[in-house]
Scaffold this motif. Structure first.
Motif, PDB file in Angstrom:
ATOM      1  N   PHE A   1     -69.249  13.880  18.155  1.00 18.34           N
ATOM      2  CA  PHE A   1     -68.859  12.532  19.306  1.00 18.34           C
ATOM      3  C   PHE A   1     -68.197  10.851  18.864  1.00 18.34           C
ATOM      4  O   PHE A   1     -68.512  10.272  17.773  1.00 18.34           O
TER       5      PHE A   1
ATOM      6  N   LEU B   1     -69.111   8.896  23.548  1.00 18.94           N
ATOM      7  CA  LEU B   1     -69.843   7.953  23.748  1.00 18.94           C
ATOM      8  C   LEU B   1     -70.227   7.015  24.861  1.00 18.94           C
ATOM      9  O   LEU B   1     -71.150   7.097  25.437  1.00 18.94           O
TER      10      LEU B   1
ATOM     11  N   LEU C   1     -76.910   6.514  20.274  1.00 21.74           N
ATOM     12  CA  LEU C   1     -75.334   6.517  20.137  1.00 21.74           C
ATOM     13  C   LEU C   1     -75.379   5.767  18.862  1.00 21.74           C
ATOM     14  O   LEU C   1     -73.918   6.075  18.397  1.00 21.74           O
ATOM     15  N   ASP C   2     -75.331   5.257  18.267  1.00 22.78           N
ATOM     16  CA  ASP C   2     -74.923   4.835  16.544  1.00 22.78           C
ATOM     17  C   ASP C   2     -75.232   6.234  15.989  1.00 22.78           C
ATOM     18  O   ASP C   2     -74.484   6.134  15.270  1.00 22.78           O
TER      19      ASP C   2
ATOM     20  N   ARG D   1     -72.733   8.842  16.459  1.00 22.27           N
ATOM     21  CA  ARG D   1     -71.487   8.100  16.734  1.00 22.27           C
ATOM     22  C   ARG D   1     -70.715   8.508  15.402  1.00 22.27           C
ATOM     23  O   ARG D   1     -69.905   8.998  14.767  1.00 22.27           O
TER      24      ARG D   1
END
Lengths: 458, 458
Positions: free
Chosen positions: B65, B70, B84-85, B88
């Motif tokens: 990602f 993202l 999301l973190d 990543r």
């Protein structure tokens, strides 16, 4: 408009060897007209749906031979240096007309017409057909499904059952055919389609029990989420699902049924939900649906349909069987001549075609009028005489894409256009059963007779 | 190995919302085993063919990602910041085992097994299934066609009848199934497959007559080229074709027939060629072929087959219907538990599976032995007891791809492997007619009984 990597090698080798031969013979520069049409609809289908037009325009714009493409062609010995030099400078400079995306089509409908030099136009054959054949097949299936669903929302969930790139195009084509959401994120990113989805059986199974799974999902997605209730026992699942949402202070958005006898289950689950007071909780079903299963479920209290395999594989007809044929070209005399292959099993009708839909007194489609003519203006005049609605629009003019047909609004416009075009069909066109095309196609030839290619009109 | 753009959004939304929920509940880090298998072969098929393995490994490596992915997920509100973190930093760190590419498979064969944390493994579901379902469907059709062709070369020409990206993958899958060339240039560039093709009917039609077209093609491609002889009259076409090659000082390589009654025409054209002394000139046929048409043409003097639509659409079965199911996972007790969905119509068998092919005294496949077990080593021991040939290989070890299965030689190795695997089947497996799988699948469960998930083994 999207910017793609080069699409130039998404091409059959023979397009390039034909250019090489035509450069040698001098025919490469002859003005030519190629036409995309189908000889027949897939067995029993009532209409086709044009889809992929915007993707074709993106692909044509990206059809450039860069250093990497030319290196491959040289190393593999596909064509010689003179042709490589020509391809290096290739940029489509002609004109493309076609049925606007979403329009219904029938056997012989000239859904796309590419005018340019022979070399300019022949080389686009493969990529244009790939896109239109795939996308139109999916859109046709989608249209039958949304028609069968009678207004209940249909959601596309077929990514896992088709090629990973085709999945994204399929989600887009499904929207042309009336779908309103997709599971696949890239289609959300590329085309702005609403992405949908909550959880699979694996999510329930990775937890120690169904309660823990439902609580976790409600905690992150809120009580309005859709819970999958058939991992273990559906009745217990529904009970736990409603309880999980209420524990979080809300009423459950929906339950999803993904196995078993969906019609019977929908009634049972609806009653159970109502008895629990969860009257606003919806039911979505997702197991092996096609247009016939959707039609059967219309009698059941179902609120939306998730469709996978049968949608992305065209519900029995994974390709629209469109072909790309040379129908007219400049001769040694500098005049345009209509041409057509004479072989019995694949005979085609020559000439540039202009098409219109003739409506009856009630505004229903009655006939697809296809006029073979020397110039587009001649054909339009004939359509006016027949009071037919013209079907073709300009998509590329002298090499420049018409933005309206491939910009961000093109997809929503295509979906609207399809709804209108389908609504215009006679009742027979809306039947799911196998039958004849909804309207007949009538060919009229106003091409000056002495310009016809004598060899080809055997 | 190829480097792709990010494949991370070729993913159903629910894979990400499941991660989000599992992070919340603590299940995201549970060790999990997912398995790719099919509940049944397409109706009447005798065997499946594993294809796409190398493409899966490329896709897993490219499953990252980046900022663009993202940004979309954030803007569309697919998941929250914590997820999301996590995404990543996502990089698959687990282990993938599977049937080596080209191997035949049967209902219940564990053709790919993905081990990792729940979050690591669940997120690969969509892209793995997309690739394997598409490529295996095409390879299975290809295998039936090459079997029907009994050694006559089969060439892939279906790009125009499928999605433009799927076309490239289809050309590759066809090679796994025994095809030896492709029309589509990108497959030549990406996978080193021999590109083939000479000219279409439009090339003849753009010239003033057939003689001019043939002369131009022979001038650029040499007399050894293949001339398409059915644009006008086949007999005249053959005459002109042979003459065109001889005028250039050679004997014609081949004629191509693309319409009409191919069996009858092949005999007529062969006689005509022989009467003309063109005994070395070959005949290739290319019109709407499938495995049955190829079988029928085996009695005719045909030298090679070009196959399009039916190949790239899986000859009636455009998807292999493989599924990706959680079969074992760590429980709250830290131990691995086998799990399985209990719903009647989609029940599955739990546990990590180890598979082997049991051969009879003559070396023919007799049985697919599938062992549910706690560790891979336990299963291998069971295979040894049964004297079964182990079918699984390590494809990704602790996140590192095993190069042998996706490097430049992987495709040729897969084609060889398929030939050997198919040759090992009992005679019934080689029949084109509909019937049962060539060999039965036998499940054996040696998973410690007290570690089974009680809810799931209803």
């Amino acid at each position: 408009m999207r910017t793609l990597g080069s699409t130039a090698l998404l091409t059959d080798m023979y397009e390039l060897t034909m250019i090489e031969g035509a450069v040698r013979s001098g025919a490469a520069g002859r003005r030519s007209v190629f036409e995309v049409f189908t000889r027949r609809l897939p067995a029993g289908r009532r209409y086709g749906v044009v889809a992929g037009t915007a993707r074709v325009l993106d692909a044509v714009r990206a059809f450039r031979f860069g250093p990497e493409e030319l290196d491959y062609l040289a190393e593999a010995g596909i064509v010689g240096q003179e042709t490589l030099d020509l391809l290096r400078d290739y940029r489509f400079g002609g004109t493309i007309r076609g049925y606007a995306e979403g329009e219904c089509f029938f056997p012989g409908s000239p859904i796309m017409t590419v005018e340019g030099t022979f070399a300019d136009a022949v080389v686009l054959e493969t990529v244009i057909l790939s896109i239109l054949n795939h996308d139109s097949a999916v859109a046709a299936a989608a249209s039958r499904m949304t028609m069968a669903a009678h207004g209940r929302p249909c959601l596309e969930m077929g990514a896992r059952r088709t090629h990973e790139g085709a999945a994204v195009a399929a989600a887009r084509a499904a929207v042309v055919g009336g779908f309103v959401g997709t599971s696949v994120l890239e289609a959300g990113r590329s085309y702005g389609i609403r992405a949908i989805g909550t959880a699979a059986h694996s999510f329930t199974l990775v937890h120690d029990d169904e309660e823990a799974a439902f609580a976790a999902q409600v905690a992150t997605m809120g009580p309005g989420t859709t819970l999958l209730v058939d991992t273990y026992d559906v009745t217990r699942g529904v009970e736990r699902a409603v309880a999980a949402a209420r524990a979080a202070g809300g009423e459950l958005g929906a339950v999803r049924l993904d196995s078993g006898d969906l019609v019977a289950q929908a009634f049972t689950v609806r009653k159970q939900l109502d008895d629990l007071g969860a009257t606003t909780t919806k039911i979505t079903v997702t197991s092996d649906l096609d247009e016939y299963a959707i039609a059967a479920l219309n009698a059941a209290p179902v609120d939306s349909y998730g469709v996978g395999t049968k949608l992305v594989t065209g519900s029995g007809h994974p390709t629209a069987e469109l072909v790309y044929k040379l129908v007219a070209r400049e001769g040694a005399d500098g005049q345009m001549h209509e041409v057509a292959k004479a072989s019995k099993s694949k005979a085609s009708v020559g000439g540039l075609k202009v098409a219109g839909r003739v409506l009856d007194e009630e505004g229903r489609a009655a006939e697809e009028l296809v006029v073979s003519c020397e110039t587009f203006e001649d054909g339009l005049a004939e359509l006016r005489r027949a009071e037919a609605r013209p079907l073709q629009v300009e998509l590329v003019r002298d090499g420049e894409t018409v933005p309206e047909h491939c910009d961000d609004g093109a997809l929503a416009a295509a979906a609207q256009r399809h709804l209108a075009s389908r609504a215009e069909l006679p009742y027979a066109g809306w039947r799911l059963s196998e039958g004849e095309p909804a309207i007949p196609t009538r060919h009229v030839d106003i091409f000056p007779a002495d310009d016809r290619d004598p060899a080809a009109i055997i």
